[in-house]
Enzyme design. Structure first.
Site, PDB file in Angstrom:
ATOM      1  N   LYS A   1       0.831  -1.212   0.000  1.00 45.25           N
ATOM      2  CA  LYS A   1       0.000   0.000   0.000  1.00 45.25           C
ATOM      3  C   LYS A   1       0.875   1.277   0.000  1.00 45.25           C
ATOM      4  CE  LYS A   1      -3.602  -2.430  -0.366  1.00 45.25           C
ATOM      5  NZ  LYS A   1      -4.183  -3.344   0.527  1.00 45.25           N
TER       6      LYS A   1
HETATM    7  C1  LIG Z   1      -5.428  -4.337   0.695  1.00 44.12           C
HETATM    8  C2  LIG Z   1      -6.872  -4.147   0.689  1.00 44.12           C
HETATM    9  C3  LIG Z   1      -7.699  -4.581   1.734  1.00 44.12           C
HETATM   10  C4  LIG Z   1      -7.194  -5.454   2.846  1.00 44.12           C
HETATM   11  O1  LIG Z   1      -6.203  -4.877   3.579  1.00 44.12           O
HETATM   12  P1  LIG Z   1      -5.415  -5.731   4.678  1.00 44.12           P
HETATM   13  O2  LIG Z   1      -4.733  -4.674   5.480  1.00 44.12           O
HETATM   14  O3  LIG Z   1      -4.457  -6.604   3.933  1.00 44.12           O
HETATM   15  O4  LIG Z   1      -6.409  -6.503   5.448  1.00 44.12           O
HETATM   16  C5  LIG Z   1      -9.039  -4.290   1.703  1.00 44.12           C
HETATM   17  N1  LIG Z   1      -9.577  -3.598   0.683  1.00 44.12           N
HETATM   18  C6  LIG Z   1      -8.837  -3.171  -0.351  1.00 44.12           C
HETATM   19  C7  LIG Z   1      -9.475  -2.398  -1.439  1.00 44.12           C
HETATM   20  C8  LIG Z   1      -7.462  -3.443  -0.391  1.00 44.12           C
HETATM   21  O5  LIG Z   1      -6.740  -3.037  -1.437  1.00 44.12           O
END
Ligand SMILES: *Cc1c(COP(=O)(O)O)cnc(C)c1O
Length: 379
Positions: free
Chosen positions: A177
């Protein structure tokens, strides 16, 4: 290999981790609290709640809002599976909504209207690739239909306006992210009571944590609701505090790289569509490219990979994944399916340069000419 995304970690993160180890207090202490307050300030909020993941954040939000069996939750299918899973965790039914168009691959208001029933309780918006949904339009929709409004803001930390749409927003600090704590997440809600409920549910519904009991010298605690262990630890918070300081500059680099991509792709690959206007408010989490319908995508992916360029797909539609297809067979979302068939996510992260973007755009142009009959005809 030029990767689609890459965590930016270095000496400062190492130092921050060493300081936590030296301190002897490794979870739910001062750093977690400081991280929450700093994250909140960055989003013009009074408070935030740090958790173990965005998945946990989404679960906690739906749980605290009292969504449960018999309820329906409108969700996009063009998202990561966690968005829909959160509805199932609380016993509700996720109802998949199509996207507006290939150029604006965000949840369609018209389709959301069509999918609304007397059982619909909430809508989870996802700011695809970091591009924010239309706040006023969704607020008006939620008001009119009496729905709770939740943001899956995993792609959009640090953007002005994110986390202000409705009842609560969930963020992710997973390794790919815009900022990372390896695993981690946060919740922003401007509703005080909801904030308190979620904070308590994060840690088993307990009225105090280990640190507070140490400071107050009182070993007593109570449990007032059904909770979970969705805590963040001091190590992650320490890394997160370093990353938070860098996030605004990183988002700015992402914006510049995205603009450069748009120019280069327009010149070299005019048949490729980059969704959204260049001026759309965004955290520029991804660079999604939509290929001409006739393009054979897999050979192109392999071709790019041979030249050191990783590409991915955002996303395989959730309603078409085996688990969801078995659960809700026959779901059809034509625009989502068309987008997903043609989408290719190009490398975008703050360690990249304009020359990297040039390299990707020219390799993509070569690959398209080689692999796509329609492209040859156009040329
Ligand atoms: C990465 C992601 C998640 C999940 O995030 P985690 O921290 O890995 O649980 C949920 N929604 C979207 C759109 C994502 O890109």
């Amino acid at each position: 290999m030029l990767l689609v995304s890459e965590p930016a970690l270095g000496a400062e993160e190492k130092e921050a981790l060493a300081a936590v180890i030296d301190s002897g207090w490794i979870t739910m202490g001062d750093r977690v609290r400081e991280f929450e307050q700093t994250f909140a300030r960055m989003h013009d909020a009074d408070d935030s709640i740090a958790v173990g993941s965005c998945t946990a954040a989404l679960h906690l939000i739906l749980h605290a809002l009292g969504i449960g069996p018999g309820d329906e939750v409108l969700v996009p299918s063009l998202t990561f599976v966690a968005t829909a899973n959160a509805a199932l965790y609380v016993g509700a039914r996720p109802v998949f909504v199509d996207v507006e168009s290939t150029a604006v691959p965000l949840m369609s208001l018209a389709d959301a209207h069509a999918k609304c029933t007397s059982r619909t309780k909430a809508v989870i918006l996802m700011h695809f690739a970091g591009y924010l949904a239309d706040r006023e339009a969704w607020q008006a929709f939620a008001r009119r239909k009496n729905l709770l409004l939740i943001e899956d803001a995993a792609h959009a930390p640090g953007v002005e306006g994110v986390g202000t749409f409705g009842d609560a927003a969930a963020f992710s600090f997973y390794g790919n992210k815009n900022m990372t704590t390896a695993e981690g997440g946060a919740i922003i809600t401007r509703n005080r009571a909801l904030n308190e409920t979620i904070r308590r549910a994060r840690s088993h519904g307990m009225t105090s944590n280990t640190r507070q009991r140490l400071i107050s010298r009182s070993p007593e605690y109570d449990v007032t609701l059904l909770g979970f262990n969705y805590r963040m630890d001091e190590l992650r918070a320490a890394v997160g505090l370093v990353q938070l300081r860098k996030l605004p500059a990183w988002n700015d680099i992402r914006r510049q790289l995205s603009l450069h991509y748009r120019q280069r792709l327009a010149e070299l690959c005019p048949s490729v569509l980059v969704p959204f206007d260049a001026s759309w408010v965004s955290a520029h989490h991804l660079l999604p490219a939509v290929l001409p319908a006739a393009t054979a995508r897999q050979p192109l992916i392999e071709q790019l990979s041979k030249h050191g360029i990783q590409t991915t797909i955002h996303y395989p539609p959730v309603h078409r994944l085996t688990f969801y297809n078995d659960l809700y067979p026959g779901t059809s979302l034509p625009t989502t399916e068309d987008f997903s068939r043609r989408e290719l996510t190009l490398p975008l992260h703050p360690a990249m340069t304009a020359a990297d973007v040039d390299h990707v755009a020219s390799r993509l142009a070569v690959g398209l000419r080689a692999g796509c009959p329609a492209e040859v005809v156009q040329a």
